[in-house]
Write an enzyme that holds these catalytic residues in place. Sequence first.
Site, PDB file in Angstrom:
ATOM      1  N   GLY A  97      47.335 -10.851  51.901  1.00  0.00           N
ATOM      2  CA  GLY A  97      47.060 -11.457  53.376  1.00  0.00           C
ATOM      3  C   GLY A  97      46.689 -12.896  53.227  1.00  0.00           C
ATOM      4  O   GLY A  97      47.158 -13.516  52.465  1.00  0.00           O
TER       5      GLY A  97
ATOM      6  N   LYS B 148      49.739  -3.516  48.431  1.00  0.00           N
ATOM      7  CA  LYS B 148      49.767  -2.076  48.507  1.00  0.00           C
ATOM      8  C   LYS B 148      50.910  -1.403  48.983  1.00  0.00           C
ATOM      9  O   LYS B 148      51.366  -0.297  48.580  1.00  0.00           O
ATOM     10  CB  LYS B 148      48.441  -1.652  48.780  1.00  0.00           C
ATOM     11  CG  LYS B 148      48.106  -0.254  49.019  1.00  0.00           C
ATOM     12  CD  LYS B 148      46.480  -0.293  49.110  1.00  0.00           C
ATOM     13  CE  LYS B 148      45.938  -0.131  50.277  1.00  0.00           C
ATOM     14  NZ  LYS B 148      44.757   0.479  50.226  1.00  0.00           N
TER      15      LYS B 148
ATOM     16  N   THR C 246      45.699  -9.541  58.625  1.00  0.00           N
ATOM     17  CA  THR C 246      46.225 -11.019  58.676  1.00  0.00           C
ATOM     18  C   THR C 246      47.548 -10.975  59.708  1.00  0.00           C
ATOM     19  O   THR C 246      47.308 -11.288  60.954  1.00  0.00           O
ATOM     20  CB  THR C 246      46.471 -11.790  57.608  1.00  0.00           C
ATOM     21  OG1 THR C 246      45.378 -11.701  56.656  1.00  0.00           O
ATOM     22  CG2 THR C 246      47.249 -13.089  57.805  1.00  0.00           C
TER      23      THR C 246
ATOM     24  N   GLY D 165      43.080 -15.841  66.993  1.00  0.00           N
ATOM     25  CA  GLY D 165      43.597 -17.334  66.476  1.00  0.00           C
ATOM     26  C   GLY D 165      42.463 -17.677  65.452  1.00  0.00           C
ATOM     27  O   GLY D 165      41.698 -16.894  64.842  1.00  0.00           O
TER      28      GLY D 165
ATOM     29  N   ASP E 122      39.232  -1.131  48.992  1.00  0.00           N
ATOM     30  CA  ASP E 122      39.523  -1.069  47.805  1.00  0.00           C
ATOM     31  C   ASP E 122      38.969  -2.078  46.746  1.00  0.00           C
ATOM     32  O   ASP E 122      38.448  -1.676  45.823  1.00  0.00           O
ATOM     33  CB  ASP E 122      41.252  -1.059  47.404  1.00  0.00           C
ATOM     34  CG  ASP E 122      41.895  -0.050  47.985  1.00  0.00           C
ATOM     35  OD1 ASP E 122      41.263   0.954  48.896  1.00  0.00           O
ATOM     36  OD2 ASP E 122      43.274   0.209  48.080  1.00  0.00           O
TER      37      ASP E 122
ATOM     38  N   ARG F 122      29.971  -9.273  70.270  1.00  0.00           N
ATOM     39  CA  ARG F 122      30.911  -8.212  70.108  1.00  0.00           C
ATOM     40  C   ARG F 122      29.951  -6.978  70.022  1.00  0.00           C
ATOM     41  O   ARG F 122      30.244  -5.948  70.659  1.00  0.00           O
ATOM     42  CB  ARG F 122      32.039  -8.300  68.856  1.00  0.00           C
ATOM     43  CG  ARG F 122      33.229  -8.898  69.139  1.00  0.00           C
ATOM     44  CD  ARG F 122      33.978  -8.660  67.873  1.00  0.00           C
ATOM     45  NE  ARG F 122      35.204  -9.837  68.342  1.00  0.00           N
ATOM     46  CZ  ARG F 122      35.980 -10.176  67.487  1.00  0.00           C
ATOM     47  NH1 ARG F 122      35.902  -9.711  66.333  1.00  0.00           N
ATOM     48  NH2 ARG F 122      36.897 -11.033  67.873  1.00  0.00           N
TER      49      ARG F 122
ATOM     50  N   GLU G 273      38.153 -10.811  53.438  1.00  0.00           N
ATOM     51  CA  GLU G 273      37.377  -9.753  54.155  1.00  0.00           C
ATOM     52  C   GLU G 273      36.699  -8.869  53.102  1.00  0.00           C
ATOM     53  O   GLU G 273      35.670  -8.157  53.316  1.00  0.00           O
ATOM     54  CB  GLU G 273      38.245  -8.783  55.172  1.00  0.00           C
ATOM     55  CG  GLU G 273      37.261  -8.279  55.888  1.00  0.00           C
ATOM     56  CD  GLU G 273      38.176  -7.340  57.167  1.00  0.00           C
ATOM     57  OE1 GLU G 273      39.284  -7.887  57.600  1.00  0.00           O
ATOM     58  OE2 GLU G 273      37.745  -6.312  57.686  1.00  0.00           O
TER      59      GLU G 273
ATOM     60  N   ARG H 276      29.977 -11.041  63.111  1.00  0.00           N
ATOM     61  CA  ARG H 276      30.804 -12.150  62.959  1.00  0.00           C
ATOM     62  C   ARG H 276      31.140 -12.421  64.132  1.00  0.00           C
ATOM     63  O   ARG H 276      31.734 -11.697  64.893  1.00  0.00           O
ATOM     64  CB  ARG H 276      32.206 -11.649  62.200  1.00  0.00           C
ATOM     65  CG  ARG H 276      33.346 -12.775  62.113  1.00  0.00           C
ATOM     66  CD  ARG H 276      34.636 -12.438  61.266  1.00  0.00           C
ATOM     67  NE  ARG H 276      35.299 -11.226  61.939  1.00  0.00           N
ATOM     68  CZ  ARG H 276      36.353 -11.253  62.787  1.00  0.00           C
ATOM     69  NH1 ARG H 276      36.652 -12.636  62.895  1.00  0.00           N
ATOM     70  NH2 ARG H 276      37.046 -10.503  63.163  1.00  0.00           N
TER      71      ARG H 276
ATOM     72  N   SER I 268      37.253 -15.307  60.863  1.00  0.00           N
ATOM     73  CA  SER I 268      37.577 -14.549  59.729  1.00  0.00           C
ATOM     74  C   SER I 268      38.923 -15.324  59.143  1.00  0.00           C
ATOM     75  O   SER I 268      38.742 -15.668  57.980  1.00  0.00           O
ATOM     76  CB  SER I 268      37.757 -12.997  59.926  1.00  0.00           C
ATOM     77  OG  SER I 268      38.434 -12.808  58.495  1.00  0.00           O
TER      78      SER I 268
END
Length: 546
Positions: A18, A39, A47, A53, A218, A285, A370, A381, A386
């Site tokens: 990403g 993966k 991403t 943005g 993972d 959020r 992340e 966040r 991010s």
Amino acid sequence: MTNLDLRTEVDVLVIGAGAAGLSAALRLASAFKVLVLSKESIRSSSTNRAQGGVAAVTDPDDSLESHVRDTIKAGAGLCNRSTVELVVAKASSVVEHLEKLGVQFDMENGSPHLAKEGAHSFRRVLHVADATGHAIATKLISRAFNHPNIEIRTDRVAIDVVTNRESSAQSRRVLGAYVYNRKSGCVETVRARSIILATGGASKAYKYTSNPDGATGDGIAIAYRAGCRVSNMEFNQFHPTCLYHAEARSFLISEAVRGEGGKLILPNGESFVRRFDSRGELAPRDVVARAIDFEMKKSGLDCVFLDVTHMSRNQIEERFPQICDKLDSIGIDMSTEPIPIVPAAHYTCGGVLVNYHGATDVKGLYAIGETACTGMHGANRLASNSLLECLVYAMTTADHILQRKDNDRSVREDISDWDESQVTNSDEDVVLTQNWSELRRFMWNYVGIVRTNKRLERAARRIELLKNEVHDYYSNYRVNGDLLELRNLILVADLIVQSARWRKESRGLHFTLDYPQTNVRAERSVVHPRLDPLDVFHPLPVAAKL
Ligand code: FAD
Ligand code: SIN
């Protein structure tokens, strides 16, 4: 195929393709041979889906201090101020870097067009229409594929990193990794002097999510098993507005739509968010998602609606072409009718505890994007922070590894090949599908937007059962992609529930009816690993704070 064909040696292994992984790989490739794993296909990442943005201060009326303040306020007392200052200050060089790569942000009168998103005091989000992530991914992928020092392997699932087995994490060193090849079914061994975990988040732990299928945490699970601490795992961000439609699962309707005046309404047309927060649709959020959740539960609704009909069709097509196309394809014209939406799991604020250089507790092992918990996002966040954090930490981490070049070359210990002599092929894959859906369903119902002690206890009991089943499965059968992801998801769910049970208050994204107050003292949660080589999960009974 001989064992030799299954072995690779590189300077740096980057697990994840990403924004974080590819940016780090490109920087490291100036001096190192870098192997990047993805993966699934190279496009399968959060991403590539990012819409809104990249937050950056470019307007002369805006200020770095204001961006820092907004980030810290949204983070509800748990951001690390110096991390936030570092990331916010580097935003302009990130934007410059992206422009050099060829990313063309939308412009207005010679300056970047700035979008408004929730809890930002200014318009400060640079974007490429409503498909910013796709534009960034396209440039990074093309650069990486054409770089002579970078090899990209897709359909490779990193299973675990291999370390020397020192008893304390601090004296452990990473030596390489085992990687499952989805195409051949073989497990490959990669030796590397440094490994970067950039595997994205873990929102797939929930039944409804905006994330791609591979967001199974993972990297967090791998780091924890290797002996790293993880932090703030109870802070799962639910995006307020995911499309609710049988033919389009997990499609996001960007917060920027609310930034352009989109209103959240009930089926009867009533606007409701201001009853919960005076900032209305552009409150943080966690607040907006909780308001929607409350209304849905109170009235037994399947969804609420996002109304953007004040914009003309032309304005919408220009500003939100991807969203408009998607809605057209399922028969919804967003310029004339409200969009059905529900909240969905979107972002993992916690992750592997790292320092400013992305370094984890295990020497040579780094985590960025992340996957990491840098202290940037705290308990919630801020929108569009991010991608920014991914790109800044890719830079600081790569620079740190580049500077440590000579030390790292001294590592020569070998690692053994993957041993399949004790396992057979499974004839019971139904166990995996059953456990997958069970886990994601109870995480949604018991560990979702609103929590209680009882619900968390129930989730913890079910996790124990699943752990036992999957432990047996993992110990007896050959690995495959679904098994590896389920093993990680169960561990990550366990870390989320442990952390949520430890927190006896409501803060940011963690809201519990049993402790509705916010404590005066803000403390991050930290889960310490138990280093037991025989346990495929390495669980810890209690979450301990630092
Ligand atoms: P990802 O981009 O998710 O990449 C993870 C990579 O790791 C993938 O290549 C995957 O294949 C690979 N991987 C995973 N596990 C393994 C394994 N075991 N072995 C090998 N490879 C593995 N943020 C913003 O700042 N602005 C936005 O506008 C925005 N919009 C968003 C919209 C959507 C729909 C979503 C889902 C997220 C959005 N976010 C946004 C969040 C942001 O996009 C992500 O947090 C960020 O892109 C994560 O980047 P990453 O490099 O850490 O991980
Ligand atoms: C969005 O466009 O709403 C997503 C932005 C983000 O997750 O930061």
